[in-house]
Scaffold this motif. Structure first.
Motif, PDB file in Angstrom:
ATOM      1  N   HIS A 150      -3.946  -1.244   4.183  1.00 17.62           N
ATOM      2  CA  HIS A 150      -3.957  -1.455   2.741  1.00 17.62           C
ATOM      3  C   HIS A 150      -3.843  -2.930   2.395  1.00 17.62           C
ATOM      4  CE1 HIS A 150      -2.520   2.911   1.669  1.00 17.62           C
ATOM      5  NE2 HIS A 150      -3.779   2.838   2.018  1.00 17.62           N
ATOM      6  N   SER A 151      -4.414  -3.285   1.255  1.00 18.67           N
ATOM      7  CA  SER A 151      -4.330  -4.661   0.778  1.00 18.67           C
ATOM      8  C   SER A 151      -2.916  -4.973   0.307  1.00 18.67           C
ATOM      9  CB  SER A 151      -5.304  -4.858  -0.393  1.00 18.67           C
ATOM     10  OG  SER A 151      -4.889  -4.089  -1.519  1.00 18.67           O
ATOM     11  N   TRP A 152      -2.668  -6.255   0.103  1.00 19.76           N
ATOM     12  CA  TRP A 152      -1.347  -6.675  -0.355  1.00 19.76           C
ATOM     13  C   TRP A 152      -1.018  -6.037  -1.696  1.00 19.76           C
ATOM     14  CZ3 TRP A 152       0.048  -9.274  -4.819  1.00 19.76           C
ATOM     15  CH2 TRP A 152       1.385  -9.709  -4.886  1.00 19.76           C
ATOM     16  N   ALA A 153      -1.989  -5.942  -2.590  1.00 21.68           N
ATOM     17  CA  ALA A 153      -1.762  -5.380  -3.917  1.00 21.68           C
ATOM     18  C   ALA A 153      -1.355  -3.907  -3.831  1.00 21.68           C
ATOM     19  CB  ALA A 153      -3.015  -5.534  -4.776  1.00 21.68           C
ATOM     20  N   ILE A 154      -2.028  -3.170  -2.969  1.00 17.73           N
ATOM     21  CA  ILE A 154      -1.694  -1.754  -2.814  1.00 17.73           C
ATOM     22  C   ILE A 154      -0.310  -1.602  -2.205  1.00 17.73           C
ATOM     23  CG2 ILE A 154      -2.272   0.380  -1.591  1.00 17.73           C
ATOM     24  CD1 ILE A 154      -5.191  -0.348  -1.882  1.00 17.73           C
ATOM     25  N   ARG A 155      -0.007  -2.402  -1.184  1.00 15.93           N
ATOM     26  CA  ARG A 155       1.313  -2.331  -0.551  1.00 15.93           C
ATOM     27  C   ARG A 155       2.425  -2.631  -1.556  1.00 15.93           C
ATOM     28  NH1 ARG A 155      -1.283  -5.387   3.496  1.00 15.93           N
ATOM     29  NH2 ARG A 155       0.011  -7.209   2.994  1.00 15.93           N
ATOM     30  N   LYS A 156       2.175  -3.604  -2.426  1.00 11.98           N
ATOM     31  CA  LYS A 156       3.175  -3.961  -3.435  1.00 11.98           C
ATOM     32  C   LYS A 156       3.373  -2.811  -4.420  1.00 11.98           C
ATOM     33  CE  LYS A 156       4.332  -7.480  -6.877  1.00 11.98           C
ATOM     34  NZ  LYS A 156       3.895  -8.747  -7.539  1.00 11.98           N
ATOM     35  N   ALA A 157       2.274  -2.189  -4.849  1.00 10.63           N
ATOM     36  CA  ALA A 157       2.362  -1.079  -5.794  1.00 10.63           C
ATOM     37  C   ALA A 157       3.088   0.108  -5.179  1.00 10.63           C
ATOM     38  CB  ALA A 157       0.958  -0.675  -6.244  1.00 10.63           C
ATOM     39  N   VAL A 158       2.780   0.381  -3.915  1.00 12.14           N
ATOM     40  CA  VAL A 158       3.437   1.486  -3.218  1.00 12.14           C
ATOM     41  C   VAL A 158       4.924   1.205  -3.076  1.00 12.14           C
ATOM     42  CG1 VAL A 158       3.623   2.706  -1.022  1.00 12.14           C
ATOM     43  CG2 VAL A 158       1.373   2.211  -1.978  1.00 12.14           C
ATOM     44  N   GLY A 159       5.261  -0.026  -2.739  1.00 14.81           N
ATOM     45  CA  GLY A 159       6.665  -0.394  -2.594  1.00 14.81           C
ATOM     46  C   GLY A 159       7.448  -0.172  -3.880  1.00 14.81           C
ATOM     47  N   ALA A 160       6.833  -0.507  -5.013  1.00 14.04           N
ATOM     48  CA  ALA A 160       7.498  -0.298  -6.297  1.00 14.04           C
ATOM     49  C   ALA A 160       7.647   1.192  -6.582  1.00 14.04           C
ATOM     50  CB  ALA A 160       6.706  -0.975  -7.412  1.00 14.04           C
ATOM     51  N   GLY A 161       6.618   1.964  -6.204  1.00 16.28           N
ATOM     52  CA  GLY A 161       6.644   3.404  -6.454  1.00 16.28           C
ATOM     53  C   GLY A 161       7.688   4.128  -5.639  1.00 16.28           C
ATOM     54  N   MET A 162       8.065   3.565  -4.521  1.00 19.35           N
ATOM     55  CA  MET A 162       9.046   4.216  -3.655  1.00 19.35           C
ATOM     56  C   MET A 162      10.386   4.453  -4.359  1.00 19.35           C
ATOM     57  SD  MET A 162       7.758   4.949  -0.672  1.00 19.35           S
ATOM     58  CE  MET A 162       6.465   4.475   0.500  1.00 19.35           C
ATOM     59  N   TYR A 163      10.674   3.624  -5.366  1.00 24.62           N
ATOM     60  CA  TYR A 163      11.949   3.770  -6.068  1.00 24.62           C
ATOM     61  C   TYR A 163      11.974   4.997  -6.977  1.00 24.62           C
ATOM     62  CZ  TYR A 163      13.132  -0.879  -4.376  1.00 24.62           C
ATOM     63  OH  TYR A 163      13.420  -1.946  -3.552  1.00 24.62           O
ATOM     64  N   THR A 164      10.821   5.634  -7.145  1.00 28.74           N
ATOM     65  CA  THR A 164      10.762   6.844  -7.975  1.00 28.74           C
ATOM     66  C   THR A 164      10.821   8.118  -7.139  1.00 28.74           C
ATOM     67  OG1 THR A 164       8.322   7.050  -7.946  1.00 28.74           O
ATOM     68  CG2 THR A 164       9.301   5.573  -9.590  1.00 28.74           C
ATOM     69  N   LEU A 165      10.981   7.984  -5.846  1.00 24.96           N
ATOM     70  CA  LEU A 165      11.041   9.158  -4.979  1.00 24.96           C
ATOM     71  C   LEU A 165      12.209  10.072  -5.358  1.00 24.96           C
ATOM     72  CD1 LEU A 165      10.369   7.532  -1.493  1.00 24.96           C
ATOM     73  CD2 LEU A 165       9.010   9.383  -2.488  1.00 24.96           C
ATOM     74  N   PRO A 166      12.037  11.365  -5.155  1.00 28.68           N
ATOM     75  CA  PRO A 166      13.173  12.266  -5.381  1.00 28.68           C
ATOM     76  C   PRO A 166      14.242  12.027  -4.323  1.00 28.68           C
ATOM     77  CG  PRO A 166      11.379  13.442  -4.324  1.00 28.68           C
ATOM     78  CD  PRO A 166      10.839  12.093  -4.706  1.00 28.68           C
ATOM     79  N   SER A 167      15.423  12.519  -4.573  1.00 33.88           N
ATOM     80  CA  SER A 167      16.471  12.430  -3.574  1.00 33.88           C
ATOM     81  C   SER A 167      16.164  13.397  -2.441  1.00 33.88           C
ATOM     82  CB  SER A 167      17.826  12.772  -4.186  1.00 33.88           C
ATOM     83  OG  SER A 167      17.868  14.151  -4.541  1.00 33.88           O
ATOM     84  N   ARG A 168      16.870  13.254  -1.349  1.00 34.41           N
ATOM     85  CA  ARG A 168      16.716  14.165  -0.218  1.00 34.41           C
ATOM     86  C   ARG A 168      16.944  15.613  -0.659  1.00 34.41           C
ATOM     87  NH1 ARG A 168      17.478  12.860   5.363  1.00 34.41           N
ATOM     88  NH2 ARG A 168      17.855  14.709   6.655  1.00 34.41           N
ATOM     89  N   GLU A 169      17.983  15.817  -1.455  1.00 33.03           N
ATOM     90  CA  GLU A 169      18.301  17.163  -1.927  1.00 33.03           C
ATOM     91  C   GLU A 169      17.236  17.703  -2.871  1.00 33.03           C
ATOM     92  OE1 GLU A 169      20.326  14.534  -1.956  1.00 33.03           O
ATOM     93  OE2 GLU A 169      21.555  15.139  -0.229  1.00 33.03           O
ATOM     94  N   GLN A 170      16.699  16.838  -3.729  1.00 36.50           N
ATOM     95  CA  GLN A 170      15.650  17.261  -4.653  1.00 36.50           C
ATOM     96  C   GLN A 170      14.383  17.669  -3.908  1.00 36.50           C
ATOM     97  OE1 GLN A 170      15.557  13.698  -7.049  1.00 36.50           O
ATOM     98  NE2 GLN A 170      16.649  14.672  -8.756  1.00 36.50           N
ATOM     99  N   LEU A 171      14.043  16.940  -2.854  1.00 33.71           N
ATOM    100  CA  LEU A 171      12.867  17.287  -2.070  1.00 33.71           C
ATOM    101  C   LEU A 171      13.029  18.659  -1.434  1.00 33.71           C
ATOM    102  CD1 LEU A 171      10.125  16.615  -0.802  1.00 33.71           C
ATOM    103  CD2 LEU A 171      11.357  15.531   1.093  1.00 33.71           C
ATOM    104  N   ILE A 172      14.189  18.902  -0.846  1.00 43.19           N
ATOM    105  CA  ILE A 172      14.450  20.200  -0.218  1.00 43.19           C
ATOM    106  C   ILE A 172      14.302  21.318  -1.250  1.00 43.19           C
ATOM    107  CG2 ILE A 172      16.214  21.620   0.877  1.00 43.19           C
ATOM    108  CD1 ILE A 172      17.266  19.049   2.208  1.00 43.19           C
ATOM    109  N   MET A 173      14.797  21.070  -2.452  1.00 41.71           N
ATOM    110  CA  MET A 173      14.698  22.077  -3.510  1.00 41.71           C
ATOM    111  C   MET A 173      13.250  22.292  -3.919  1.00 41.71           C
ATOM    112  SD  MET A 173      16.672  22.172  -7.195  1.00 41.71           S
ATOM    113  CE  MET A 173      18.260  22.164  -6.323  1.00 41.71           C
ATOM    114  N   ARG A 174      12.483  21.196  -4.048  1.00 43.59           N
ATOM    115  CA  ARG A 174      11.075  21.313  -4.436  1.00 43.59           C
ATOM    116  C   ARG A 174      10.263  22.090  -3.395  1.00 43.59           C
ATOM    117  NH1 ARG A 174       9.450  15.274  -6.810  1.00 43.59           N
ATOM    118  NH2 ARG A 174      11.001  15.256  -8.498  1.00 43.59           N
TER     119      ARG A 174
END
Length: 228
Positions: free
Chosen positions: A165-189
């Motif tokens: 991935h390009s630098w721009a995509i990596r940066k966008a993905v890195g920012a998006g990582m902060y919106t991930l569900p918690s471990r417990e939320q993922l298990i529930m989903r």
């Protein structure tokens, strides 16, 4: 069931199955992770029955199920889900013309279009990366008991997709990582329990590994390196 380093001793499979059944009964939903794991086990068995050949139609249908796993990760992996679904749909369409993964790669080699934007072979490569991303995420998720999904996803992305991935995509993905569900939320989903999710993730890891290896070898056997 063998516990991973740093984990507390796992409950028995009977206890895990019983707890998972209770969760499913209460929520009245299917368990997508279980369904995906079962589908990849069936795909691997089919490949073995076909003498090591992987047929395109069942491959596409099985890979389509993985999109729900990307969805469960939320906005952070929307980029991966969108690209992945588009590529899988292309392969499903191609299955009307080509019988096996070998066939599409042979045709693109003949036309010198393996890495061409929109080619079936290029889309196959991208789908394989999607499968590998989920596998790596599950491996990281299981590596430590109670570890954050953020750490698991960041490491998995860095291993599998970031190099392409390009630098721009990596940066966008890195920012998006902060919106991930918690471990417990993922298990529930995923409609699993703390112990059943471990069992099903291991099933996916084990069943998808020969599929991923097979796809890599299709390219390598034709002297096509995997750095793209």
């Amino acid at each position: 069931m063998m516990a991973f380093r740093g984990q507390r001793p796992a409950q028995s499979e009977e206890m895990c199955d019983a707890a998972a059944a209770v969760v499913a009964a209460r929520q009245g939903m299917e368990q997508p992770l279980t369904a995906v794991a079962e589908a990849f086990e069936e795909l691997a068995r089919g490949m073995e029955a076909d003498g090591g050949e992987l047929r395109l139609a069942p491959f596409g249908d099985t890979c389509a199920l993985v999109s729900v796993l990307f969805s469960s990760l939320g906005i952070a992996f929307k980029f991966a889900e969108s690209e992945y679904v588009t590529k899988v749909n292309d392969l499903i369409g191609a299955s009307k013309e080509y019988a096996t993964l070998n066939d599409i790669l042979d045709k693109d080699v003949e036309n010198d279009s393996v890495k061409k934007q929109g080619s079936h072979s290029r889309n196959l490569r991208r789908v394989r990366l999607g499968l590998g991303l989920i596998k790596a995420l599950f491996e990281q998720f299981l590596a430590t008991e109670g570890g954050s999904l953020y750490d698991a996803a960041t490491t998995a992305y860095g291993q599998v997709c970031a190099p392409f991935h390009s630098w721009a995509i990596r940066k966008a993905v890195g920012a998006g990582m902060y919106t991930l569900p918690s471990r417990e939320q993922l298990i529930m989903r995923l409609n699993e329990t703390d112990c059943s999710v471990q069992k099903e993730m291991r099933r996916y890891i084990d069943a998808s590994s020969p599929i991923i290896e097979y796809i890599d070898n299709l390219f390598l056997s034709r002297n096509i390196v995997l750095d793209w």
